[in-house]
Design a protein around this motif. Structure first.
Motif, mmCIF file in Angstrom:
data_model
loop_
_atom_site.group_PDB
_atom_site.id
_atom_site.type_symbol
_atom_site.label_atom_id
_atom_site.label_comp_id
_atom_site.label_asym_id
_atom_site.label_seq_id
_atom_site.Cartn_x
_atom_site.Cartn_y
_atom_site.Cartn_z
ATOM 1 N N GLU A 1 10.747 7.699 2.754
ATOM 2 C CA GLU A 1 10.036 6.415 2.032
ATOM 3 C C GLU A 1 9.019 6.632 1.213
ATOM 4 O O GLU A 1 8.770 6.144 0.179
ATOM 5 N N THR A 2 7.903 7.293 1.717
ATOM 6 C CA THR A 2 6.781 7.502 1.041
ATOM 7 C C THR A 2 6.938 8.160 -0.310
ATOM 8 O O THR A 2 6.445 7.925 -1.226
ATOM 9 N N GLU B 1 9.864 8.684 -2.006
ATOM 10 C CA GLU B 1 10.640 7.748 -3.014
ATOM 11 C C GLU B 1 9.625 6.840 -3.636
ATOM 12 O O GLU B 1 9.890 6.549 -4.707
ATOM 13 N N LYS B 2 8.688 6.301 -2.870
ATOM 14 C CA LYS B 2 7.791 5.215 -3.635
ATOM 15 C C LYS B 2 6.752 5.967 -4.503
ATOM 16 O O LYS B 2 6.750 5.635 -5.805
ATOM 17 N N ALA C 1 8.737 6.802 -8.015
ATOM 18 C CA ALA C 1 9.300 5.643 -8.938
ATOM 19 C C ALA C 1 9.202 5.942 -10.439
ATOM 20 O O ALA C 1 8.036 6.703 -10.727
ATOM 21 N N ASP D 1 5.192 0.626 -10.075
ATOM 22 C CA ASP D 1 5.821 0.742 -8.776
ATOM 23 C C ASP D 1 5.397 1.556 -7.665
ATOM 24 O O ASP D 1 6.104 1.514 -6.697
ATOM 25 N N ARG D 2 4.578 2.533 -7.895
ATOM 26 C CA ARG D 2 4.083 3.605 -7.113
ATOM 27 C C ARG D 2 2.860 2.868 -6.123
ATOM 28 O O ARG D 2 2.080 2.332 -6.844
ATOM 29 N N PRO D 3 2.797 3.438 -5.109
ATOM 30 C CA PRO D 3 1.504 3.198 -4.343
ATOM 31 C C PRO D 3 0.111 3.837 -4.673
ATOM 32 O O PRO D 3 0.397 4.477 -5.526
ATOM 33 N N PHE E 1 2.985 -1.666 1.474
ATOM 34 C CA PHE E 1 3.682 -0.419 1.130
ATOM 35 C C PHE E 1 4.693 -0.171 1.785
ATOM 36 O O PHE E 1 5.899 0.154 1.570
ATOM 37 N N SER F 1 10.093 0.007 2.722
ATOM 38 C CA SER F 1 11.474 0.464 2.240
ATOM 39 C C SER F 1 12.376 0.189 3.299
ATOM 40 O O SER F 1 12.236 -0.074 4.347
#
Length: 846
Positions: free
Chosen positions: A752-753, A755-756, A759, A764-766, A810, A813
């Motif tokens: 999930e990390t 994937e973010k 982006a 949309d990214r952390p 964050f 996901s």
């Protein structure tokens, strides 16, 4: 495929001339609305390559605005072509203003030739040309130019009723021009968007940018002049750009058999471009599946619009010719069946791309080669166009804008002369007073530290002043390539010390080779192990990296950043000395070596360490720092496998508080580049986050970020891994050595990390802080799972690492990964999470 018979040059050239006359009628479909052909300084019409140029003194639909000008001419025997027989020389800024009847793309072509008998030293003249919005040429001079004349072609989108070309003499010099063309072109000739490479995405906004033709090639055919092109273009032969001459064989057919579709007309390229081609020849290699490659020197500070022209003129049936096309070794078009794409044999087809130069050189390469699925190993390329794209300063030559160049012109400077003179006078008086005061202070401020080899390296050091030139080293008295003026840069090594530490750069001590230079293991006199990076003193790119590396690392100190010990600036050397990282780059522990595989816990700890270093760069300094080259070779491991981020040669200071991004030329490594940064040339901290997402997938899957040998869908690890992550099946592509050894909940959080991070859009990214939190959470889940499965003892179930902060926003996901336990992944994660928090509140657990 029937092997085509090679044509000899003489009959081929005669055939071109013949076809140029016989099929000219078929080219008459396009007639430019705006068609200015100007012979500057001439008193009569000039015929050049079949076209008539009129004197610039005949002002009808264009106006010459000049304060001073001189007209000179010479005989035809000394000029390379008729358009160069006359010249107009300017000693002050001058403009040609053209009335535009049809808005849209226009060709602007400029001819320059320093007439030897002009009465002026035109080889020393400074040539600067700007339009209303774009810089075309900036401070060009023939003194440092090998050619006898200069021809430039640009494509400018005109959006008003006029187009103004201004010629500016800089540095108290003259400027001149021999000929000008302003010709309208079809709107569809250059699209608004094209396929950007590495990562694959759409580059939009070409309509708002100016382009400069750098290369236009007729593959396998002779030179084509404007007489053979409906748009007045010139196409040169490709042979001198072939990487290996024997790798290609030129083939040709009659231009009459080339048939255009309604969507593709001769304006895209004349039929002679598609009637000739280069195909695979005998490259004297054992592997018959080699690529045919062309290499082009380019300015690495710009992006390039690239158009590949194809036409299957060698096959007897469709689907016989299937091959791949590459830009800079990156797959641009895979399994290309030209006949299928074009709608039949002998039908043209083209494909557009946007790319920068190669990651490790100032070149751009184009290659074609056979596809693995093809029955016949062959490839073809008929034509090629490479055009430079204007940068953020709206320039095609340097970083100066139109406004700044106009301010530098003599007419502008004279208006400011009185004000500047008055200001200089006042400043000089104040300066003398300040100088007297500084002399008094400096006498009292000398300390014992002066001349000591070890200087302080504060967390936020003073700014670094670096100037090119021939200065003198304080230690050796030898001419130095760069002057480094600061008291906070670390130890200044003498070159002899570096030679002793590396045993005269013994190749057995070589640790690696990078874009900046070679890296050696060294040992100082006190026994300290160091890594010595020796750059190329004649490389402008190396000079910039040398400067940036010292500027950045002299300000920064962090456990997860590689420390700079010092530098050497002597004998035209650029040498950096770092702390030695015993376990080398992270990549060498993932693939390509015989080193033992890392455990899942080790990989998480390494990723966490790198994330902490990047988080510090983004938030720990007075102004954020963007690394811009995050990859597994720039994450180094010490003897305890502690990760440290290295190589700050491409780093940039982040945006100010009132800005959202930094506008800069695209730099970085293919496979790791943020697609948004590549498209818009707007750099943010989120660009590092994207690159780190690629690193996470590389750590999990233990394969390169890019691997053109793999099937198309697997070439780019970011795209390939994301497709599995979205299916909830990331465990299917992970390192086989990890199978069955990773807690599903920990793997899920890791996926999930990543994937973010990957982006498409930066918003949309952390942040790296969020990434760090989630990786620590994944590590806690992994360690808790291990603790729960181990027998309980009377000691402590201590979980190392930073205590968990409140749940991050964050953490939203929803992707799933099939578990290997009897419970579901959600249940496993809930159980593991509960265990983590129970240990946080249970003294026994901490």
């Amino acid at each position: 495929m029937v092997k085509m018979k090679r044509l000899e040059w003489v009959p081929l050239v005669l055939a071109v001339l013949y076809v140029g006359f016989t099929v000219r009628g078929s080219y008459a479909s396009f007639s430019p609305v705006d068609n200015y052909l100007i012979a500057c300084g001439s008193s009569q019409n000039v015929t050049n390559q079949g076209r008539t140029f009129i004197p610039d003194s005949q002002q009808s639909s264009f106006v010459l605005q000049s304060q001073e000008n001189t007209i000179v001419s010479t005989s035809a025997s000394t000029a390379p072509s008729p358009i160069f027989q006359s010249v107009r020389v300017f000693s002050a800024p001058a403009s040609y203003k053209f009335e535009i009847q049809q808005k849209g793309r226009h060709w602007v072509r400029l001819y320059f030739y320093p007439l030897p008998d002009s009465g002026q030293n035109l080889r020393s003249a400074s040539i600067t040309v700007v339009t209303d919005n774009f810089v075309l040429l900036n401070n060009f001079t023939f003194k440092n130019y090998n050619g006898s004349y200069l021809f430039k072609e640009y494509a400018v989108n005109v959006t008003s009723d006029t187009l103004t070309l201004t010629f500016i003499p800089l540095n108290n010099s003259l400027t001149f021009v021999n000929g000008i063309e302003v010709v309208s072109g079809p709107d569809e000739l250059i699209p608004d968007s094209a396929l950007a490479l590495s990562p694959s995405s759409t580059f939009s906004g070409l309509s708002d940018l100016a382009l400069e033709t750098v290369y236009r090639l007729n593959m396998g055919g002779p030179l084509l002049t404007p007489q053979n092109d409906t748009l007045g273009r010139t196409w040169e032969n490709d042979r001198k750009y072939l990487h290996v001459n024997s790798s290609a064989v030129n083939v040709s057919v009659s231009p009459a058999i080339i048939t255009y579709s309604e969507a593709l007309t001769p304006e895209m390229a004349p039929n002679w471009i598609y009637a000739t081609a280069e195909t695979m020849g005998n490259a004297n290699v054992q592997d018959l599946n080699f690529n045919v490659t062309w290499v082009f020197p380019v300015d690495p500070n710009f992006l390039y619009f690239i158009r590949l022209h194809f036409c299957d003129i060698v096959s007897k049936a469709e689907n016989n010719l299937v091959f791949n096309a590459y830009i800079n070794s990156y797959l641009g078009y895979g399994s290309l069946d030209v006949a299928s794409q074009a709608g039949g044999l002998n039908k043209p087809f083209y494909k557009d791309f946007v790319s920068n130069s190669s990651a490790d050189s100032d070149t751009l390469t184009v290659s074609v080669g056979p596809d693995a699925i093809a029955e016949i190993a062959n490839a073809i390329l008929n034509g090629l166009e490479i055009m430079k794209i204007s940068n953020d300063a709206r320039s095609l030559n340097g970083l100066s804008s139109v406004e700044s160049l106009l301010l530098q012109s003599p007419s502008k400077k004279s208006k400011l002369g009185l004000i500047i003179g008055l200001a200089v006078g006042i400043s000089a008086a104040l300066g003398l007073m300040a100088l007297f005061y500084c002399c008094l202070v400096s006498r009292r401020s000398k300390t014992d530290q002066q001349g000591h080899p070890w200087l302080s390296l504060p967390r936020y050091g003073n700014s670094l002043t670096m100037t090119k030139g021939s200065t003198t080293s304080q230690k050796s008295g030898t001419a130095s390539y760069i002057s480094l003026v600061s008291s906070n840069l670390g130890r200044l090594f003498m070159f002899q010390e570096i030679m002793d530490a590396t045993n005269k750069f013994d190749e057995s001590l070589l640790l690696g080779v990078g874009g900046f230079g070679r890296v050696y293991k060294g040992t100082l006199e006190d026994g300290t192990k160091v890594a010595v990076k020796r750059g190329n003193p004649r490389s402008e790119q190396g000079l910039a990296e040398f400067r940036t590396e010292i500027e950045m690392l002299s300000k920064l100190r962090h456990r997860h950043l590689v420390s700079l010990i010092g530098y050497c600036d002597e004998r035209s050397e650029m040498i950096l000395v770092y702390e030695y990282m015993a376990n080398g780059p992270l990549r060498s522990h993932l693939y390509g070596t015989d080193l033992p595989p890392l455990s899942w816990k080790q990989r998480l700890e390494i990723c966490i360490g790198a994330a902490r270093g990047l988080h510090y760069l983004h938030t720990g300094a007075a102004q954020s720092i963007i690394h811009r080259d995050v990859k597994t070779t720039n994450i180094l491991l010490d003897e305890n496998f502690v990760a440290k981020v290295a190589d700050f040669g491409l780093s940039k200071t982040g945006p100010a508080l009132d800005q959202t991004h930094v506008s800069t030329a695209v730099k970085g490594s293919f496979g790791y580049l943020d697609p948004e940064y590549f498209r818009r040339q707007q750099l943010t901290e989120k660009s590092d986050v994207y690159s780190f997402g690629v690193v996470l997938m590389e750590v999990l899957c233990t394969r390169p970020a890019l691997n053109p040998v793999l099937p198309r869908e697997q070439v780019n690890i970011a795209e390939w891994a994301m497709s599995w992550q979205k299916k909830g099946m990331l465990d299917q592509i992970m390192d086989p050595t990890l199978v069955g050894k990773v807690n599903p909940a920990s793997l899920k959080k890791f996926g999930e990390t990543a994937e973010k991070c990957l982006a498409e859009h930066g918003v949309d990214r952390p942040t790296m802080g969020d990434v760090l939190w989630n990786l620590e959470y994944a590590l806690q889940l992994e360690e808790t799972s291990s603790a729960l499965t181990e027998p309980e003892d009377n000691s402590t179930n201590h979980i190392p690492g930073i205590p968990l902060a409140p749940l991050s926003p964050f953490d939203n996901s929803v992707s799933m990964i099939d578990g290997v336990n009897s419970v579901t992944d959600d249940d496993a994660e809930d159980a593991a999470t509960s265990a983590v928090f129970s240990q946080l509140v249970n003294p026994r657990g901490r």
